[in-house]
Design a protein around this motif. Structure first.
Motif, PDB file in Angstrom:
ATOM      1  N   LEU A  28       0.827  -1.205   0.000  1.00 34.37           N
ATOM      2  CA  LEU A  28       0.000   0.000   0.000  1.00 34.37           C
ATOM      3  C   LEU A  28       0.862   1.257   0.000  1.00 34.37           C
ATOM      4  O   LEU A  28       0.570   2.226  -0.716  1.00 34.37           O
ATOM      5  CB  LEU A  28      -0.929  -0.012   1.214  1.00 34.37           C
ATOM      6  N   LEU A  29       1.931   1.255   0.784  1.00 33.31           N
ATOM      7  CA  LEU A  29       2.838   2.406   0.814  1.00 33.31           C
ATOM      8  C   LEU A  29       3.499   2.613  -0.545  1.00 33.31           C
ATOM      9  O   LEU A  29       3.576   3.739  -1.054  1.00 33.31           O
ATOM     10  CB  LEU A  29       3.904   2.200   1.894  1.00 33.31           C
ATOM     11  N   GLN A  30       3.965   1.523  -1.140  1.00 37.54           N
ATOM     12  CA  GLN A  30       4.615   1.617  -2.449  1.00 37.54           C
ATOM     13  C   GLN A  30       3.632   2.086  -3.516  1.00 37.54           C
ATOM     14  O   GLN A  30       3.980   2.886  -4.396  1.00 37.54           O
ATOM     15  CB  GLN A  30       5.210   0.263  -2.825  1.00 37.54           C
ATOM     16  N   ALA A  31       2.403   1.597  -3.441  1.00 36.18           N
ATOM     17  CA  ALA A  31       1.393   1.990  -4.424  1.00 36.18           C
ATOM     18  C   ALA A  31       1.092   3.479  -4.328  1.00 36.18           C
ATOM     19  O   ALA A  31       0.982   4.175  -5.348  1.00 36.18           O
ATOM     20  CB  ALA A  31       0.117   1.177  -4.204  1.00 36.18           C
ATOM     21  N   ALA A  32       0.962   3.982  -3.107  1.00 36.43           N
ATOM     22  CA  ALA A  32       0.658   5.402  -2.922  1.00 36.43           C
ATOM     23  C   ALA A  32       1.775   6.279  -3.477  1.00 36.43           C
ATOM     24  O   ALA A  32       1.517   7.257  -4.196  1.00 36.43           O
ATOM     25  CB  ALA A  32       0.436   5.700  -1.442  1.00 36.43           C
ATOM     26  N   GLU A  33       3.029   5.938  -3.172  1.00 35.07           N
ATOM     27  CA  GLU A  33       4.131   6.771  -3.667  1.00 35.07           C
ATOM     28  C   GLU A  33       4.261   6.661  -5.184  1.00 35.07           C
ATOM     29  O   GLU A  33       4.559   7.653  -5.862  1.00 35.07           O
ATOM     30  CB  GLU A  33       5.448   6.407  -2.992  1.00 35.07           C
ATOM     31  N   ALA A  34       4.018   5.477  -5.732  1.00 37.52           N
ATOM     32  CA  ALA A  34       4.083   5.316  -7.186  1.00 37.52           C
ATOM     33  C   ALA A  34       3.038   6.190  -7.877  1.00 37.52           C
ATOM     34  O   ALA A  34       3.321   6.837  -8.900  1.00 37.52           O
ATOM     35  CB  ALA A  34       3.876   3.852  -7.560  1.00 37.52           C
TER      36      ALA A  34
END
Length: 229
Positions: A39-45
């Protein structure tokens, strides 16, 4: 509320938590924190790709991460908490760079390396940091969160100045000016409004910091400097 109502509420809460765990496990068998990382990676992407903070919805984040809304709320209360946790990870990396200078000999070369690494981390996470800083101008909880992060760097610099013999009151004022100066300079650099190169900005910051620190640096044993008694 009646005992029956309380029991029903407790059962609903338990069912929701179990549902979140089952959903998380259904798409996240390799570890209990992998869902959070996705979820963190998706948000920053999404932010890197140009999604605005207003457009960064829970639905878009979970779709990108391949997880459910239930899984999202298992890890985070809301979008703000996700962004804060993501920013805390970046701040930890920034703090690690700063600590190398705080705990070192205070040499100009160490300072230059630390400031260069800090600006590079700002570049790497530019979309996230830009979104959080901009949100801090109109959202008071985000503003308090950001000020709290910056205060860690102020406190670290203050401790270093006091250790070098600077009066505590002066050390506090100098630390506030120096650290917030770096924060503003790095932010303006990543939004592209300074008109100077990263290398030139780092060199200028080194001049400012070393100009403040060098005259106040307490001589250390073995550095060849004499101490006036």
């Amino acid at each position: 509320m009646s005992d029956e109502g309380s029991a029903a509420g407790a059962r609903r809460g338990l069912a929701q938590r179990q549902s979140g765990v089952l959903s998380r496990r259904g798409s996240d068998e390799s570890g209990p924190r992998e869902g959070e990382a996705k979820l963190l990676q998706a948000a920053e992407a999404l932010l890197r790709e140009g999604t605005s903070l207003a457009e960064l919805s829970v639905a878009r984040i979970t779709e990108r991460a391949g997880l459910t809304r239930t899984a999202f709320y298992f890890y985070f209360r809301d979008k703000r908490e996700l962004l804060e946790r993501l920013t805390e990870q970046v701040a930890a990396a920034l703090y690690e760079q700063a600590e190398q200078w705080w705990g070192g000999e205070g040499a100009r070369e160490e300072l230059a390396e630390a400031l260069d690494a800090i600006l590079r981390l700002h570049r790497e996470h530019a979309a996230l940091l830009r979104a959080v800083v901009e949100a801090s101008t109109y959202d008071e909880p985000t503003a308090r969160f950001w000020r709290g992060l910056v205060e860690r760097f102020v406190a670290g610099t203050e401790r270093r100045l006091v250790a070098d013999g600077v009066d505590p009151v002066q050390a506090r004022a100098l630390s506030v000016a120096l650290v917030w100066g770096v924060e503003r300079a790095c932010y303006q650099q990543i939004v592209g409004s300074t008109g100077v190169s990263d290398a030139d900005l780092v060199a200028a910051l080194v001049e400012i910091w070393d100009g403040v620190m060098a005259p106040r640096r307490r001589p250390r044993a073995g550095d060849g400097a004499s101490v006036t008694r």
